[in-house]
Design an enzyme around this catalytic site. Structure first.
Site, PDB file in Angstrom:
ATOM      1  N   HIS A   1     -45.936  16.878  35.047  1.00 11.86           N
ATOM      2  CA  HIS A   1     -45.196  16.088  35.657  1.00 11.86           C
ATOM      3  C   HIS A   1     -43.604  16.298  35.215  1.00 11.86           C
ATOM      4  CE1 HIS A   1     -48.665  13.615  36.461  1.00 11.86           C
ATOM      5  NE2 HIS A   1     -48.811  13.582  35.021  1.00 11.86           N
TER       6      HIS A   1
ATOM      7  N   GLU B   1     -46.895   9.679  30.367  1.00 12.12           N
ATOM      8  CA  GLU B   1     -47.974   8.902  30.257  1.00 12.12           C
ATOM      9  C   GLU B   1     -48.552   8.993  29.037  1.00 12.12           C
ATOM     10  OE1 GLU B   1     -49.643  11.048  33.587  1.00 12.12           O
ATOM     11  OE2 GLU B   1     -51.263  11.835  32.228  1.00 12.12           O
TER      12      GLU B   1
ATOM     13  N   HIS C   1     -51.262  19.462  31.479  1.00 17.51           N
ATOM     14  CA  HIS C   1     -52.403  18.526  31.050  1.00 17.51           C
ATOM     15  C   HIS C   1     -53.663  18.525  31.998  1.00 17.51           C
ATOM     16  CE1 HIS C   1     -49.791  15.548  32.921  1.00 17.51           C
ATOM     17  NE2 HIS C   1     -50.845  15.179  33.283  1.00 17.51           N
TER      18      HIS C   1
ATOM     19  N   ARG D   1     -49.352  20.236  40.612  1.00 14.15           N
ATOM     20  CA  ARG D   1     -50.526  20.893  40.392  1.00 14.15           C
ATOM     21  C   ARG D   1     -50.315  22.363  40.105  1.00 14.15           C
ATOM     22  NH1 ARG D   1     -53.687  19.135  45.139  1.00 14.15           N
ATOM     23  NH2 ARG D   1     -53.781  17.060  44.358  1.00 14.15           N
TER      24      ARG D   1
HETATM   25 ZN    ZN Z   1     -50.972  13.341  34.490  1.00 14.63          ZN
END
Ligand code: ZN
Length: 311
Positions: free
Chosen positions: A96, A114, A171, A191
């Site tokens: 991200h 996150e 991740h 991605r």
């Molecule tokens: Zn994520």
């Protein structure tokens, strides 16, 4: 007026999703349901209030029109998003952006920091966190040359583990894992690699250049934040993380405990057990917000909760 804001989750079907969200009592749309957006004011899944004075209101509307519920915080959108994720298959390996990159390249979106609390996983489960490239050039080389087994850093995981995922950290959750995720209110994911899988006969889009731009190198493992435990009545309160965007705690109760809600607002997710909050029954699968000035509250029963707040 003391009012608990229970929320209706929004469900997302995913190629990698499963059917285990039923364990939380949810009527999920299919056996490939990957995400429950439990406390969300994001336009891609804006939750509504279940009952009471604000029944049917979207969380985004409450944020716009009743900011007093959230301690009159500044900001054009509700800051957090809480999800439960059921990964039957492996998620794509992703990364991200931070706020600055997302603001510039993603139409003013927030970046995404996150964190994951592992609700359950297979005995031999692993997750992907970080990479093995020495510097940014090696990140670019390994990705462009598709040297995935060299690039990807995979570690064992078990129920009850907790991970903070900062922007720029590669991740992925692997199949057989359920997590409760607390994150910034953002839906921007790049991605990096999708295991060469096909969806409807085609590979899903990769975001190679954006990924290379945002991945931080070398990867430095988060110094395991001290998970301090405090006793409150019959509860134990475990501090999981405090970062610039949120603080997250785990509360485990067997009996009775009194707490004070003195934050701008408190997100609460019940992931195990059942009990009573100030006379209102609560159970596994419930998600709610205790608004500003809620003050003292009493929990009774056998409950496991993840709670999150902002400063
Ligand atoms: Zn994520």
């Amino acid at each position: 007026m003391k009012e608990i804001l229970f929320l209706n989750p929004v469900f997302k079907e995913m190629v990698w999703g499963g059917s285990r969200l039923r364990e939380f009592g949810y009527a999920i749309p299919s056996d490939s349901t990957g995400e429950c957006w439990a406390i969300s004011a994001h336009p891609n899944g804006d939750g509504t209030v279940v009952s009471g004075r604000f029944a049917g209101c979207r969380l985004s509307e409450l944020w716009q029109e009743h900011r007093e519920l959230f301690g009159s915080l500044k900001g054009d959108r509700f800051p957090l998003l809480v999800k439960i994720i059921d990964a039957k298959g492996d998620l794509s390996i992703q990364v991200h952006p931070d706020d600055a990159y997302a603001m510039e390249h993603e139409n003013g979106s927030y970046g995404k920091t996150e964190c994951w609390y592992i609700l359950d996983c297979d005995p031999d489960a692993t997750i992907v966190i970080g990479h093995n490239a020495k510097n940014s050039q090696e990140v670019a080389d390994m990705i462009r040359q598709e040297r995935w087994s060299e690039f990807i850093r995979e570690i064992p995981v078990k129920k009850g583990d907790f991970f903070q995922i900062n922007p720029g950290c590669v991740h992925a959750i692997k199949g057989g894992t359920m997590i409760l995720e607390t994150q910034q209110n953002s839906d921007i994911t790049y991605r990096v690699y999708d295991y060469g899988r096909l969806q409807n006969g085609k590979p899903r889009q990769l975001h190679v250049e954006q990924s290379i731009a945002v991945i931080r190198a070398p990867y430095v493992a988060e110094a395991a934040e001290q998970r301090t435990v405090t006793a409150v009545g019959d509860a134990s309160v475990e501090h999981l993380v405090t970062c610039p965007y949120y603080s997250v705690e785990k509360i485990t109760l067997d009996g009775t405990a009194r707490f004070v809600q003195d934050k701008p607002f408190l997100n609460v997710s019940v992931y195990e057990g059942e009990g009573v909050l100030d006379g209102t029954p609560v159970r596994k699968g419930d998600h709610f917000i205790l608004p500003a000035d809620y003050g003292e509250f009493t929990l009774e029963g056998n409950l496991s909760l993840i709670v999150s707040s902002v400063e």
